[in-house]
Design a protein around this motif. Structure first.
Motif, PDB file in Angstrom:
ATOM      1  N   GLN A  51      49.064 108.393  50.209  1.00  0.00           N
ATOM      2  CA  GLN A  51      49.314 108.213  51.636  1.00  0.00           C
ATOM      3  C   GLN A  51      49.388 109.563  52.356  1.00  0.00           C
ATOM      4  O   GLN A  51      48.963 109.687  53.506  1.00  0.00           O
ATOM      5  CB  GLN A  51      50.620 107.441  51.835  1.00  0.00           C
ATOM      6  N   PRO A  54      45.484 112.536  52.793  1.00  0.00           N
ATOM      7  CA  PRO A  54      44.528 112.779  53.882  1.00  0.00           C
ATOM      8  C   PRO A  54      45.021 113.743  54.949  1.00  0.00           C
ATOM      9  O   PRO A  54      44.214 114.295  55.702  1.00  0.00           O
ATOM     10  CB  PRO A  54      44.313 111.374  54.473  1.00  0.00           C
ATOM     11  N   HIS A  55      46.345 113.961  55.012  1.00  0.00           N
ATOM     12  CA  HIS A  55      46.915 114.794  56.078  1.00  0.00           C
ATOM     13  C   HIS A  55      47.051 116.261  55.681  1.00  0.00           C
ATOM     14  O   HIS A  55      47.363 117.100  56.536  1.00  0.00           O
ATOM     15  CB  HIS A  55      48.303 114.263  56.466  1.00  0.00           C
ATOM     16  N   TYR A 199      40.351 116.874  51.724  1.00  0.00           N
ATOM     17  CA  TYR A 199      41.252 115.920  52.368  1.00  0.00           C
ATOM     18  C   TYR A 199      40.720 115.536  53.747  1.00  0.00           C
ATOM     19  O   TYR A 199      40.463 116.403  54.575  1.00  0.00           O
ATOM     20  CB  TYR A 199      42.638 116.542  52.545  1.00  0.00           C
ATOM     21  N   ARG A 200      40.578 114.235  53.981  1.00  0.00           N
ATOM     22  CA  ARG A 200      40.123 113.772  55.295  1.00  0.00           C
ATOM     23  C   ARG A 200      40.852 112.500  55.687  1.00  0.00           C
ATOM     24  O   ARG A 200      41.146 111.648  54.843  1.00  0.00           O
ATOM     25  CB  ARG A 200      38.609 113.487  55.289  1.00  0.00           C
ATOM     26  N   LEU A 201      41.111 112.365  56.982  1.00  0.00           N
ATOM     27  CA  LEU A 201      41.638 111.120  57.509  1.00  0.00           C
ATOM     28  C   LEU A 201      40.529 110.080  57.543  1.00  0.00           C
ATOM     29  O   LEU A 201      39.336 110.421  57.561  1.00  0.00           O
ATOM     30  CB  LEU A 201      42.202 111.335  58.910  1.00  0.00           C
ATOM     31  N   GLU A 202      40.907 108.824  57.588  1.00  0.00           N
ATOM     32  CA  GLU A 202      39.932 107.734  57.504  1.00  0.00           C
ATOM     33  C   GLU A 202      38.890 107.808  58.609  1.00  0.00           C
ATOM     34  O   GLU A 202      37.720 107.481  58.397  1.00  0.00           O
ATOM     35  CB  GLU A 202      40.666 106.389  57.545  1.00  0.00           C
ATOM     36  N   HIS A 203      39.309 108.244  59.800  1.00  0.00           N
ATOM     37  CA  HIS A 203      38.369 108.255  60.924  1.00  0.00           C
ATOM     38  C   HIS A 203      37.526 109.529  60.984  1.00  0.00           C
ATOM     39  O   HIS A 203      36.645 109.645  61.837  1.00  0.00           O
ATOM     40  CB  HIS A 203      39.129 108.080  62.248  1.00  0.00           C
ATOM     41  N   ASP A 204      37.803 110.499  60.124  1.00  0.00           N
ATOM     42  CA  ASP A 204      37.017 111.737  60.133  1.00  0.00           C
ATOM     43  C   ASP A 204      35.573 111.450  59.723  1.00  0.00           C
ATOM     44  O   ASP A 204      35.326 110.728  58.756  1.00  0.00           O
ATOM     45  CB  ASP A 204      37.616 112.765  59.173  1.00  0.00           C
ATOM     46  N   ASP A 205      34.633 112.043  60.426  1.00  0.00           N
ATOM     47  CA  ASP A 205      33.216 111.875  60.113  1.00  0.00           C
ATOM     48  C   ASP A 205      32.584 113.254  59.942  1.00  0.00           C
ATOM     49  O   ASP A 205      32.159 113.877  60.924  1.00  0.00           O
ATOM     50  CB  ASP A 205      32.504 111.103  61.228  1.00  0.00           C
TER      51      ASP A 205
END
Length: 228
Positions: A51, A54-55, A199-205
């Motif tokens: 959890q 990603p941050h 590490y990337r957040l779900e919305h990162d593209d």
């Protein structure tokens, strides 16, 4: 100056600058230990590593906000100081270089290339990690988020690092896992590579970041032709 210009086929770039967290180093376990000590002090259950992961590349403020969602994203300065103090105690105790990083760094060195680190992590924390990783004498430069007057996504840290190592911008590639890394590289006029293993957040593209190339694993970078 290096005087070699852009690389020729079959050779690695003459200078590679790397982000640290999420690019060279899987530091998420150290970060999880940090926020979970903070949560435990407040009687809050541990936060799962998956959890928080990603941050991590977003920095102490973002990780603190994720660890304490009740703050609504408003993280007070004293919480940031607490995070950094606790993290200094957990530094390097749980994380490690990503699989394949050591082989990739060795391949660069064997080809005569040089490499360094440009991170937004405070310099004292970044330097504290170097001895355990065996990188203190191998990294040609280490620029932290507080080393200079600006930090990424400003291009100054990348430009300063290239100059400190004696390379023209055209000789350098910057490797990072966050959009700020690629924005900084573009602003510096430096070739860029997205480390998709980071590490990337779900919305990162990452495709929208307009890097020169994207790579799935450090092992892929053992091939000189994988580099921009």
């Amino acid at each position: 100056m290096s005087g070699e210009g852009r690389r020729t086929g079959g050779r690695f770039p003459r200078c590679v600058l790397f982000d640290l967290d999420g690019t060279l180093l899987d530091s998420a376990p150290d970060m999880a230990a940090t926020v979970n000590r903070m949560r435990a002090a407040r009687g809050v259950a541990p936060m799962p590593l998956a959890q928080l992961r990603p941050h991590v590349s977003k920095g102490a403020r973002a990780m603190s906000a994720a660890a304490f969602p009740g703050l609504g994203g408003e993280v007070p300065a004293e919480l940031i100081r607490e995070f950094l103090d606790v993290y200094a105690e957990e530094l390097g105790r749980h994380g490690a270089a990503f699989d394949g990083i050591e082989a990739m760094l060795s391949a660069l060195e064997a080809d005569g290339a040089r490499w360094g680190i440009v991170t937004n992590k405070p310099e004292y924390l970044a330097r504290g990690l170097m001895p355990a990783l065996g990188w203190e004498s191998r990294s040609g430069v280490l620029i932290g988020g507080d080393t200079l007057a600006e930090r990424k996504p400003h291009p100054l840290p990348l430009l300063h690092a290239a100059d400190a190592m004696g390379f023209a911008v055209a000789d350098c590639v910057y490797v990072g896992d966050d959009e700020r890394d690629i924005v900084a590289a573009r602003a510096a006029g430096m070739r860029s590579l997205v480390a998709l293993w980071g590490y990337r957040l779900e919305h990162d593209d990452p495709r929208a970041w307009q890097a020169d190339t994207m790579v799935e694993s450090p092992q892929a970078l053992l091939d000189p032709d994988a580099w921009p």
